[in-house]
Enzyme design. Sequence first.
Site, short mmCIF file in Angstrom:
data_model
loop_
_atom_site.label_atom_id
_atom_site.label_comp_id
_atom_site.label_asym_id
_atom_site.label_seq_id
_atom_site.Cartn_x
_atom_site.Cartn_y
_atom_site.Cartn_z
N HIS A 306 -7.83 -7.59 -0.77
CA HIS A 306 -8.57 -8.52 -1.61
C HIS A 306 -9.56 -7.74 -2.45
CE1 HIS A 306 -11.00 -11.96 -2.82
NE2 HIS A 306 -9.96 -12.69 -2.50
N ASP A 364 -4.12 -16.09 2.21
CA ASP A 364 -2.73 -16.49 2.03
C ASP A 364 -1.79 -15.95 3.09
OD1 ASP A 364 -3.03 -18.13 -0.14
OD2 ASP A 364 -3.15 -16.43 -1.51
N1 ACO Z 1 -0.21 -3.46 0.26
C1 ACO Z 1 -0.25 -2.10 0.14
N2 ACO Z 1 -1.25 -1.43 -0.49
C2 ACO Z 1 -2.23 -2.16 -1.02
C3 ACO Z 1 -2.27 -3.57 -0.94
C4 ACO Z 1 -1.22 -4.21 -0.28
N3 ACO Z 1 -1.19 -5.56 -0.17
N4 ACO Z 1 -3.38 -4.04 -1.57
C5 ACO Z 1 -4.02 -2.97 -2.03
N5 ACO Z 1 -3.33 -1.83 -1.70
C6 ACO Z 1 -3.76 -0.45 -1.97
C7 ACO Z 1 -3.52 -0.06 -3.43
O1 ACO Z 1 -2.24 0.52 -3.61
C8 ACO Z 1 -4.64 0.91 -3.64
O2 ACO Z 1 -4.28 2.15 -3.04
P1 ACO Z 1 -4.75 3.56 -3.70
O3 ACO Z 1 -6.25 3.53 -3.66
O4 ACO Z 1 -4.14 4.60 -2.85
O5 ACO Z 1 -4.20 3.53 -5.11
C9 ACO Z 1 -5.79 0.35 -2.83
O6 ACO Z 1 -5.17 -0.39 -1.78
C10 ACO Z 1 -6.72 -0.57 -3.62
O7 ACO Z 1 -5.92 -1.59 -4.21
P2 ACO Z 1 -6.16 -2.21 -5.66
O8 ACO Z 1 -4.87 -2.71 -6.20
O9 ACO Z 1 -6.94 -1.23 -6.48
O10 ACO Z 1 -7.12 -3.39 -5.29
P3 ACO Z 1 -7.44 -4.61 -6.21
O11 ACO Z 1 -8.78 -5.07 -5.81
O12 ACO Z 1 -7.23 -4.29 -7.64
O13 ACO Z 1 -6.32 -5.69 -5.82
C11 ACO Z 1 -5.17 -7.42 -4.70
C12 ACO Z 1 -6.52 -6.71 -4.92
C13 ACO Z 1 -4.53 -7.78 -6.05
C14 ACO Z 1 -5.38 -8.72 -3.94
C15 ACO Z 1 -4.23 -6.48 -3.89
O14 ACO Z 1 -4.81 -6.16 -2.64
C16 ACO Z 1 -2.84 -7.08 -3.70
O15 ACO Z 1 -1.99 -6.95 -4.59
N6 ACO Z 1 -2.58 -7.74 -2.54
C17 ACO Z 1 -1.32 -8.38 -2.30
C18 ACO Z 1 -1.28 -9.73 -3.03
C19 ACO Z 1 -2.15 -10.78 -2.37
O16 ACO Z 1 -2.13 -10.97 -1.17
N7 ACO Z 1 -2.90 -11.51 -3.21
C20 ACO Z 1 -3.74 -12.63 -2.77
C21 ACO Z 1 -5.17 -12.35 -2.98
S1 ACO Z 1 -6.15 -13.67 -2.34
C22 ACO Z 1 -6.04 -14.87 -3.51
O17 ACO Z 1 -5.89 -14.64 -4.68
C23 ACO Z 1 -6.11 -16.24 -3.04
#
Ligand code: ACO
Length: 430
Positions: A306, A364
């Site tokens: 998140h 979620d």
């Molecule tokens: N699985 C694997 N790796 C992940 C995940 C994941 N679900 N989420 C983040 N990471 C990793 C990224 O690859 C990144 O790694 P790095 O630093 O080595 O490059 C690091 O964790 C940080 O991730 P970001 O994408 O920079 O984080 P951001 O804050 O931009 O994204 C998000 C947050 C979009 C929610 C992301 O965690 C994601 O895509 N999660 C899966 C989708 C999801 O569950 N969304 C629901 C969110 S809650 C809502 O909207 C109600």
Amino acid sequence: MSDQHAILTLGDEILRLNIVNGTEGPGTIDIAPLYKQTGLFTRDPGFLSTASCNSQITYIDGDAGILRYRGYPIEQLAEHASFLEVAYLLIHGELPTRVEFAEFEHVITNHTMLKEGLFRFFEGFHYDAHPMAMMVGVVGSLSAFYHDTIDIHNPEHRIRNAYRLIAKMPTIAAAAYKHNAGELVIYPNNQVSYIGNMLRMMFATHCEPYQIDPLAEKALNLLFILHADHEQNASTSTVRLVGSSGANPFACISAGIASLWGPAHGGANEAVLNMLNQIGSVDKISEYIARAKDKDDPFRLMGFGHRVYKNYDPRAKIIRDVCYAVLEQSADANNPLFELALRLEEIALNDDYFIARNLYPNVDFYSGIIYRALNIPENMFTAMFAVARTAGWVSHWIEMLEDPEHRIGRPRQLYQGAQQRVYQPVSQRS
Ligand code: ACO
């Protein structure tokens, strides 16, 4: 305004920037005068460090795993409140008195009907249209039916449309569900509770009596409370940005629904169930964990991570507990997907990759399992989320319009394209 400030040094020039503090959480450096004084913009793709507005609605401390609506901890509201009470709180800033609540509940449950012409819109959609596609269209179309009462400068119109939207969203979502099911719509019944009506409009048919299941009603009430608001997330910021141009409320909420649909946002609950189905069994978990960690693989563990929570999402904690209760009492008692989700969570939470990046289950991760136990199909999950989030969207829309500082949202950019060049007619281009 505090007398604290930050100093910015640009060559010989020293600039004092005011620090503006809120009641809780990080303060902000007020950079509004920066461009005028220096000719420079700030750059913050994805708004990692930018507060886009002032707000009094929802407070999140992502490191501590805290979520409060108007100061009330989410755990207390989830345990004691009804969704409509929470909707009132979000819009008006205070919990309603008994009289205020009775009046509010009456108004909402008496504005659930759609114009017949709107119901007919559904006939035009393909039989398997995604419910969110139908909702984006139908909610936007409401402005064609209420154009005489959408003066956004009129406080009475603003409230009336906020209430209208909260009241009609379950009817629209349920009509989308019925369209997919190939069944006649069930009209709302104003004698039934808001949540009960939603279940009725989805699952009742014209050929049999329908009893609202109290456990389903309780679970849905809870899910709706947890989904009602989450400060400046992508869809709420979309609603604010669209609204900042003076667009009508139905257009704003339709834009919010479109934004919510994305799998990185509200679409994640549907994506989690698809992912669990894809993984299929506990022995496949390590394969998918490896894929989630592989930077060359686009696969991500859906329902994990998140932008704000770097700790367990407090909503996920509540939902996880309710999952046990719902599954125990439902026909889905030995739901293998729940077992799979629990095991996946356990493995991920002990994995260095997830630990190092503070990746925890979000709201979620478990909500889809409850929806499924309530017989709600995967493609309706995000539509359910949209019904609940409407309370938050309209609250933010009203707050923005009442903020004397509000102006059209117009971000700037760092241009990295071609510099000026000379046009050549196509005949001279090789
Ligand atoms: N699985 C694997 N790796 C992940 C995940 C994941 N679900 N989420 C983040 N990471 C990793 C990224 O690859 C990144 O790694 P790095 O630093 O080595 O490059 C690091 O964790 C940080 O991730 P970001 O994408 O920079 O984080 P951001 O804050 O931009 O994204 C998000 C947050 C979009 C929610 C992301 O965690 C994601 O895509 N999660 C899966 C989708 C999801 O569950 N969304 C629901 C969110 S809650 C809502 O909207 C109600």
